[in-house]
Design an enzyme around this catalytic site. Structure first.
Site, PDB file in Angstrom:
ATOM      1  N   CYS A   2      35.243  20.430  38.353  1.00 33.11           N
ATOM      2  CA  CYS A   2      33.789  20.403  38.427  1.00 33.11           C
ATOM      3  C   CYS A   2      33.261  18.967  38.409  1.00 33.11           C
ATOM      4  O   CYS A   2      33.917  18.072  37.883  1.00 33.11           O
ATOM      5  CB  CYS A   2      33.190  21.116  37.228  1.00 33.11           C
ATOM      6  SG  CYS A   2      33.906  22.713  36.902  1.00 33.11           S
ATOM      7  N   ARG A  27      36.754  16.302  44.288  1.00 29.27           N
ATOM      8  CA  ARG A  27      37.378  16.840  43.077  1.00 29.27           C
ATOM      9  C   ARG A  27      37.728  18.315  43.223  1.00 29.27           C
ATOM     10  O   ARG A  27      38.510  18.846  42.449  1.00 29.27           O
ATOM     11  CB  ARG A  27      36.430  16.656  41.881  1.00 29.27           C
ATOM     12  CG  ARG A  27      36.197  15.209  41.526  1.00 29.27           C
ATOM     13  CD  ARG A  27      35.019  15.068  40.597  1.00 29.27           C
ATOM     14  NE  ARG A  27      35.272  15.620  39.281  1.00 29.27           N
ATOM     15  CZ  ARG A  27      35.623  14.907  38.227  1.00 29.27           C
ATOM     16  NH1 ARG A  27      35.765  13.611  38.335  1.00 29.27           N
ATOM     17  NH2 ARG A  27      35.819  15.464  37.061  1.00 29.27           N
ATOM     18  N   TRP A  75      34.025  24.460  39.787  1.00 33.93           N
ATOM     19  CA  TRP A  75      35.341  24.964  40.161  1.00 33.93           C
ATOM     20  C   TRP A  75      35.632  26.061  39.149  1.00 33.93           C
ATOM     21  O   TRP A  75      35.835  25.795  37.964  1.00 33.93           O
ATOM     22  CB  TRP A  75      36.354  23.834  40.063  1.00 33.93           C
ATOM     23  CG  TRP A  75      37.699  24.125  40.634  1.00 33.93           C
ATOM     24  CD1 TRP A  75      38.070  24.085  41.946  1.00 33.93           C
ATOM     25  CD2 TRP A  75      38.883  24.470  39.905  1.00 33.93           C
ATOM     26  NE1 TRP A  75      39.397  24.388  42.083  1.00 33.93           N
ATOM     27  CE2 TRP A  75      39.930  24.626  40.843  1.00 33.93           C
ATOM     28  CE3 TRP A  75      39.177  24.669  38.553  1.00 33.93           C
ATOM     29  CZ2 TRP A  75      41.218  24.978  40.477  1.00 33.93           C
ATOM     30  CZ3 TRP A  75      40.465  25.006  38.201  1.00 33.93           C
ATOM     31  CH2 TRP A  75      41.472  25.154  39.153  1.00 33.93           C
ATOM     32  N   GLY A 102      34.612  21.460  31.831  1.00 30.62           N
ATOM     33  CA  GLY A 102      35.517  21.740  30.721  1.00 30.62           C
ATOM     34  C   GLY A 102      35.526  23.223  30.387  1.00 30.62           C
ATOM     35  O   GLY A 102      35.051  24.052  31.181  1.00 30.62           O
ATOM     36  N   GLU A 481      58.323  16.249  46.496  1.00 27.01           N
ATOM     37  CA  GLU A 481      57.015  15.746  46.904  1.00 27.01           C
ATOM     38  C   GLU A 481      56.691  16.178  48.338  1.00 27.01           C
ATOM     39  O   GLU A 481      55.567  16.573  48.636  1.00 27.01           O
ATOM     40  CB  GLU A 481      56.972  14.215  46.749  1.00 27.01           C
ATOM     41  CG  GLU A 481      55.683  13.549  47.170  1.00 27.01           C
ATOM     42  CD  GLU A 481      54.446  14.010  46.410  1.00 27.01           C
ATOM     43  OE1 GLU A 481      54.567  14.732  45.403  1.00 27.01           O
ATOM     44  OE2 GLU A 481      53.336  13.652  46.847  1.00 27.01           O
ATOM     45  N   LYS A 485      53.397  18.356  49.259  1.00 26.95           N
ATOM     46  CA  LYS A 485      52.387  17.851  50.204  1.00 26.95           C
ATOM     47  C   LYS A 485      52.110  18.902  51.272  1.00 26.95           C
ATOM     48  O   LYS A 485      50.974  19.194  51.598  1.00 26.95           O
ATOM     49  CB  LYS A 485      52.863  16.580  50.914  1.00 26.95           C
ATOM     50  CG  LYS A 485      52.704  15.269  50.201  1.00 26.95           C
ATOM     51  CD  LYS A 485      51.326  14.698  50.210  1.00 26.95           C
ATOM     52  CE  LYS A 485      50.558  14.802  48.954  1.00 26.95           C
ATOM     53  NZ  LYS A 485      51.014  14.881  47.671  1.00 26.95           N
ATOM     54  N   GLU A 488      50.366  22.171  49.838  1.00 26.85           N
ATOM     55  CA  GLU A 488      49.015  22.037  49.294  1.00 26.85           C
ATOM     56  C   GLU A 488      47.957  21.843  50.376  1.00 26.85           C
ATOM     57  O   GLU A 488      46.844  22.324  50.223  1.00 26.85           O
ATOM     58  CB  GLU A 488      48.917  20.983  48.190  1.00 26.85           C
ATOM     59  CG  GLU A 488      49.136  19.547  48.580  1.00 26.85           C
ATOM     60  CD  GLU A 488      49.070  18.583  47.390  1.00 26.85           C
ATOM     61  OE1 GLU A 488      48.493  18.903  46.349  1.00 26.85           O
ATOM     62  OE2 GLU A 488      49.607  17.460  47.531  1.00 26.85           O
ATOM     63  N   HIS A 504      73.300  28.899  46.289  1.00 28.93           N
ATOM     64  CA  HIS A 504      73.113  29.802  45.150  1.00 28.93           C
ATOM     65  C   HIS A 504      71.865  30.655  45.304  1.00 28.93           C
ATOM     66  O   HIS A 504      71.362  31.190  44.321  1.00 28.93           O
ATOM     67  CB  HIS A 504      73.078  28.989  43.850  1.00 28.93           C
ATOM     68  CG  HIS A 504      74.352  28.256  43.602  1.00 28.93           C
ATOM     69  ND1 HIS A 504      75.532  28.894  43.292  1.00 28.93           N
ATOM     70  CD2 HIS A 504      74.656  26.934  43.685  1.00 28.93           C
ATOM     71  CE1 HIS A 504      76.497  28.002  43.169  1.00 28.93           C
ATOM     72  NE2 HIS A 504      75.991  26.795  43.409  1.00 28.93           N
ATOM     73  N   LYS A 603      41.166  17.652  42.516  1.00 24.07           N
ATOM     74  CA  LYS A 603      41.751  16.312  42.426  1.00 24.07           C
ATOM     75  C   LYS A 603      42.166  16.004  40.999  1.00 24.07           C
ATOM     76  O   LYS A 603      43.220  15.456  40.744  1.00 24.07           O
ATOM     77  CB  LYS A 603      40.729  15.280  42.912  1.00 24.07           C
ATOM     78  CG  LYS A 603      41.232  13.848  42.869  1.00 24.07           C
ATOM     79  CD  LYS A 603      42.273  13.624  43.926  1.00 24.07           C
ATOM     80  CE  LYS A 603      42.890  12.255  43.889  1.00 24.07           C
ATOM     81  NZ  LYS A 603      44.201  12.255  44.569  1.00 24.07           N
TER      82      LYS A 603
HETATM   83  C1  G6P Z   1      46.284  17.644  40.805  1.00 22.46           C
HETATM   84  C2  G6P Z   1      46.258  16.803  42.073  1.00 22.46           C
HETATM   85  C3  G6P Z   1      47.641  16.204  42.318  1.00 22.46           C
HETATM   86  C4  G6P Z   1      48.085  15.403  41.119  1.00 22.46           C
HETATM   87  C5  G6P Z   1      48.038  16.236  39.827  1.00 22.46           C
HETATM   88  C6  G6P Z   1      48.203  15.362  38.603  1.00 22.46           C
HETATM   89  O1  G6P Z   1      47.070  18.775  40.994  1.00 22.46           O
HETATM   90  O2  G6P Z   1      45.879  17.583  43.167  1.00 22.46           O
HETATM   91  O3  G6P Z   1      47.599  15.359  43.455  1.00 22.46           O
HETATM   92  O4  G6P Z   1      49.375  14.934  41.324  1.00 22.46           O
HETATM   93  O5  G6P Z   1      46.773  16.889  39.697  1.00 22.46           O
HETATM   94  O6  G6P Z   1      47.066  14.537  38.512  1.00 22.46           O
HETATM   95  P1  G6P Z   1      47.024  13.124  37.820  1.00 22.46           P
HETATM   96  O7  G6P Z   1      45.616  12.656  38.003  1.00 22.46           O
HETATM   97  O8  G6P Z   1      47.362  13.358  36.369  1.00 22.46           O
HETATM   98  O9  G6P Z   1      48.024  12.260  38.488  1.00 22.46           O
END
Ligand code: G6P
Length: 608
Positions: A2, A27, A75, A102, A481, A485, A488, A504, A603
């Site tokens: 949010c 965000r 959100w 929050g 990673e 990527k 997501e 396995h 974000k």
């Molecule tokens: C969210 C974001 C990711 C990020 C993760 C951890 O899921 O979309 O890109 O890696 O949070 O966030 P931080 O700000 O702690 O790196």
């Protein structure tokens, strides 16, 4: 997560609120709303969906006149995304409006108490409880009502509050959810993140936990929960507005991918002095570094993936045992942190709720905590014993790219420093490693130049149903990673597998034409991974390999090969990630997805 914006000043509030909220769109959110006091009462507009819907509904803010107001992008956590669950929320007489980031954990208990006193609720949110509870405690003194609410609620909150019978003052308060106050000549602002206020000011106050900001047109005062006034210093934000805007690129993600050479160089260069690694911020003596018995790395999402990479490097170079855990697991598994354990928390935002909780827990258990953080002044940065900042600049796209790359560099620096102090690498090896490090920015630049080649390949796989990423050792870390990527931002099912584990289970999913991305950058593991590639090829997979220049052997077993330039085996992730990022980006575009704001994602995940 949010977003919150608030304004009080001479100008019309609504357009400023809408503009500020647009800067927080990255965000992640599913609905938006604003409330503005018009000189008589508070008017409110809110709507499910994108900010565009709210802008149309309010004629770009024109239907809500007035120069004090609050706005929010929601959100959903408690209650589905809907008009009624959107913020702001009112008390029954609509004299108090609240926006909240929050989670109020004891909201059900408070709701029950308020209902027993005749309060009626219209939404399913935890936030509405705050509006009614303020009403319950309000006897003409907003500050008093706010502190009483703070004593009563449990959980995390950043709140922006309007009282219609105190129309010259905007109130803001926080606990475990970020909030800043911006001071400008044209009025003052509150926001959950700096980009929302940058157009108006660079002078920002970071509100700390359990602090209250009382803001008028010309002035602002800060209080603690006992209503005692506090003295606070403002911080000047150095980065400029353009840094948080697209600057001609089609998407933030593309722009941020192209900013990687700079992000990496900016993180690296200040710590290289006369051929040596100097990390002043580390705050550790050589004796302390030698005394480290174990490193515990804790993070979420992509930051966790850099931690997985770091394990191989810190163990390989500095010979320190490393454990890596996702923060949401670590915090609830009663971990053992023995004396001599250094805890490293990695976070781009510095606000991720689970990572912050893990940090606090580690500190309580007596461990020294080092944070690797991108956002200056964020909660994790402030609470850690020492901070190694990644200098990637503001990252807006939900899918991280440049912050990830900068985090890798921070780990390399740490590993090399620890190795040097502990004498686990020779001087000669160290200078070779440093030379390789220095080349990474230009090598990334070169790989970004391959964009069209990768775009062409991605176009063929836009309709893929499942994609598997495989690798061994550090290549496994990069597979994690690469897979994240892709899923997501393109919503294609994808999995990362340690190549040796394939047989396995996962190999049963390989069918004719299934795309397998093989990461093959670790020379001593070439043969092993190639046999796994052969296994999937025999079962009909289409294989895209990412390997080192010169390893042409792989072409015999791959359908498509991408080469990365030579670097030290510990640094290959920094290069291999570039084609994987570009691949995900172009697949996402090809599928018409919202690259920068993927569905359901945020974000900065400031709730559990
Ligand atoms: C969210 C974001 C990711 C990020 C993760 C951890 O899921 O979309 O890109 O890696 O949070 O966030 P931080 O700000 O702690 O790196």
């Amino acid at each position: 997560m949010c977003g919150i914006v608030g304004y009080i000043g001479e100008s019309q509030a609504a357009p400023i609120l809408l503009d500020g909220l647009s800067k927080l769109e990255y965000r992640g959110y599913d609905s938006a709303g604003i409330a503005v006091y018009d000189g008589d009462k508070i008017n409110m507009s809110k709507a499910k969906g994108r900010l565009k819907v709210l802008s149309e509904l309010t004629h770009d803010g024109a239907t809500l006149p007035g120069s004090i107001g609050i706005g929010h992008t929601r959100w959903a956590t408690h209650g589905a995304p809907s008009d009624v669950n959107s913020h702001p929320h009112f008390n029954e007489s609509q004299s108090i409006a609240v926006v909240h980031n929050g989670i109020i954990e004891n909201y059900l208990k408070i709701k029950k108490m308020l209902e027993s006193k005749g309060y009626k609720f219209v939404s399913d949110t935890d936030t509405e409880v705050v509006a009614h509870l303020l009403d319950y405690y309000y006897k003409g003194n907003p500050l008093e009502a706010i502190t009483k609410v703070m004593h009563r609620v449990e959980g995390s909150y950043a709140l922006g509050i309007l009282f219609s019978d105190n129309p010259d003052t905007l109130y803001a308060v926080r606990k475990d959810s970020p909030l800043i106050v911006g001071k400008s000549e044209n009025g003052n602002l509150i926001a959950s993140d700096v980009p929302a206020v940058l157009k108006y000011t660079r002078n920002v106050y970071f509100i700390e936990n359990e602090e209250i900001a009382v803001i008028t047109k010309e002035d602002m005062k800060f209080y603690n929960v006992y209503e005692e006034e506090l003295q606070k210093e403002s911080v000047k934000i150095e980065w400029d507005v353009e840094a948080a805007e697209k600057g001609g690129y089609e998407h933030f993600m593309l722009k941020e991918m192209y900013e990687q050479p700079k992000a990496v160089a900016d993180t690296l260069n200040p710590r290289l002095k006369d051929g040596k690694i100097v990390i002043e911020e580390l705050n550790m003596t050589e004796e302390e570094i030698k005394a480290i018995k174990k490193i515990m790395i804790v993070a979420c999402g992509s930051a966790y993936h850099t931690g997985v990479t770091a394990k191989y490097i810190l163990e390989g170079l500095a010979r320190i045992p490393v454990e890596v855990d996702v923060a949401s697991e670590f915090r609830y598994r009663n971990p053992i942190l023995e004396e001599g354990t250094l805890v490293i928390i990695i976070s781009q935002s510095g606000e991720t709720a689970d990572s912050l909780a893990a940090l606090r827990m580690a500190k309580e258990m007596g461990s020294k905590v080092l944070a690797i953080v991108n956002v200056v002044g964020s909660s994790i940065a402030r609470e850690a014993d020492s901070v190694l900042y990644t200098w990637a600049g503001p990252e807006i796209a939900v899918a991280t790219t440049k912050a990830y790359s900068a985090q890798l560099i921070a780990h390399y620096l740490l590993a090399l420093k620890f190795a040097e102090v502990r004498g686990t690498v020779s001087e000669e090896e160290l200078s070779e490693l440093i030379e390789d490090l220095k080349r990474i920015p230009e090598q990334i630049e070169m790989l970004l130049g391959n964009r069209e080649k990768i775009q062409k390949f991605a176009n063929r796989y836009v309709a893929a149903r499942d994609v598997f990423f495989i690798g061994r050792g550090i290549d496994y870390a990069i597979s994690l990673e690469g897979s994240l990527k892709l899923k997501e931002i393109s919503y294609i099912h994808s999995e990362a597998y340690a190549a040796g584990e394939l047989k396995h289970g996962t190999i049963s999913l390989i069918e004719d034409g299934t795309l397998v991305v093989a990461l093959v950058t670790q020379e001593e593991l070439y043969k092993k991974t190639i046999s796994n590639v052969v296994e999937v090829k025999t079962r009909g997979a289409f294989v895209l390999s990412v390997t080192n220049t010169g390893n042409t052997e792989i072409e015999k077993n791959s359908d498509y090969t991408i080469y990365i330039p030579h670097t030290n085996k510990y640094f290959t992730n920094s290069l291999a990630v570039i084609p994987l990022q570009l691949f995900s980006y172009y697949i996402s575009i090809g599928r018409g997805c919202d690259v920068d704001k993927p569905r359901n994602l945020a974000k900065s995940v400031t709730v559990e």
